[in-house]
Design a protein around this motif. Structure first.
Motif, mmCIF file in Angstrom:
data_model
loop_
_atom_site.group_PDB
_atom_site.id
_atom_site.type_symbol
_atom_site.label_atom_id
_atom_site.label_comp_id
_atom_site.label_asym_id
_atom_site.label_seq_id
_atom_site.Cartn_x
_atom_site.Cartn_y
_atom_site.Cartn_z
ATOM 1 N N ASP A 141 0.857 -1.183 0.000
ATOM 2 C CA ASP A 141 0.000 0.000 0.000
ATOM 3 C C ASP A 141 0.893 1.233 0.000
ATOM 4 N N MET A 142 0.592 2.171 -0.903
ATOM 5 C CA MET A 142 1.366 3.400 -1.005
ATOM 6 C C MET A 142 0.415 4.584 -1.049
ATOM 7 N N GLN A 143 0.965 5.774 -0.985
ATOM 8 C CA GLN A 143 0.133 6.966 -1.034
ATOM 9 C C GLN A 143 -0.652 7.033 -2.337
ATOM 10 N N MET A 144 -0.023 6.604 -3.447
ATOM 11 C CA MET A 144 -0.669 6.727 -4.749
ATOM 12 C C MET A 144 -1.645 5.594 -5.035
ATOM 13 N N LYS A 185 -2.694 1.039 -4.252
ATOM 14 C CA LYS A 185 -2.379 -0.298 -3.764
ATOM 15 C C LYS A 185 -1.958 -1.171 -4.942
ATOM 16 N N THR A 230 -5.491 5.498 -5.741
ATOM 17 C CA THR A 230 -6.279 6.200 -4.741
ATOM 18 C C THR A 230 -7.113 7.277 -5.429
#
Length: 263
Positions: A238-241, A243, A261
């Motif tokens: 999972d990343m800010q930008m 999954k 996201t």
């Protein structure tokens, strides 16, 4: 839907899969990504090559393995103005020519290579066919990533062949991630792909390769469906930008899925 009719030279424009069991691969990706894979009118001329569509638009290619020793894998193709001139650049930069430039009917001209770190990729000079007509939408590819153990050699090679630059992105405890950029790209310009340094991150037996990511609406649901159909999940993050997950399909080809996201 993000529809494409042309590609700037140096931009990944197409992906295709070589499979030892084409019917099984069609069933797998058709179910997972919602693809239709109609029969080809030119099957004899193209060796059984098929075009998968998403929402009626070309999304990816699928074909049986053409020769002994060919890996079960997804291949990334980069758009070029001149396939023959690019092939000479590949040779001069230390790449290996796997298939010399060839015409594909009136659709375009292609060639296949291995870069100096061992990763296979292709080029595409468009004729009547520019490449994927839909990208960055569920059911289509959204990212192409070089996985290599020699990022310095890769940077020098792709700069010489396509003029790509690199912007390093800080990944915190995971180090940095390289973003491929077209020549003279501004900071506000989108990156056209990525590069992962596999050292210390990926098992040593995994060779350098280009990895294709496909957009999905729900990473967890898609990964669960893929595993029910016999795929293996190798990693998720999972990343800010968004999954992502990396999977190996039932025939052995690695690929990624990505849920962005909302922001």
């Amino acid at each position: 839907m993000t529809e494409m009719t042309t590609y700037t030279p140096g931009t990944p424009c197409w992906v295709d899969l070589g499979s030892p069991d084409l019917d099984a691969s069609i069933d797998f990706y058709g179910t997972l990504l919602g693809w239709d894979v109609p029969e080809s009118e030119n099957a004899e001329q193209t060796g059984g090559y098929l075009i998968a569509t998403s929402g009626g638009k070309s999304a990816a290619g699928m074909m049986p393995l053409m020769q002994e020793g060919q890996p079960t894998a997804w291949t990334t193709y980069v758009s070029v103005d001149d396939a023959d001139a690019t092939t000479e650049k590949v040779k001069e930069a230390g790449g290996q020519v796997i298939a010399e430039p060839m015409d594909v009917m009136d659709l375009g001209r292609m060639a296949l290579f291995a870069d100096p770190t061992g990763a296979f990729f292709g080029i595409w000079q468009s004729g009547t066919f520019a490449g994927a007509a839909v990208v960055n939408e569920p059911g289509s590819y959204s990212w192409n990533e070089l996985n290599t153990r020699d990022p310095d050699a890769a940077k020098a090679f792709y700069a010489a062949v396509f003029g790509w630059g690199v912007r390093e992105m800080d990944m915190g405890d995971d180090g940095t991630y390289a973003m491929w950029r077209l020549p003279d790209a501004d900071e506000d310009d989108d990156s056209i792909g990525g590069m992962l340094d596999m050292r210390g991150r990926v098992p040593e037996e995994v060779p350098s390769h280009w990895l294709t990511y496909f957009t999905v609406e729900d990473r967890d649901a898609a990964a669960g469906k893929a595993k029910e159909m016999g795929a293996e999940e190798m990693m998720s993050m999972d990343m800010q930008m968004g999954k992502l997950a990396i999977l190996r399909d039932p025939q052995g080809a690695a690929f990624g899925i990505f849920e962005s996201t909302p922001e």
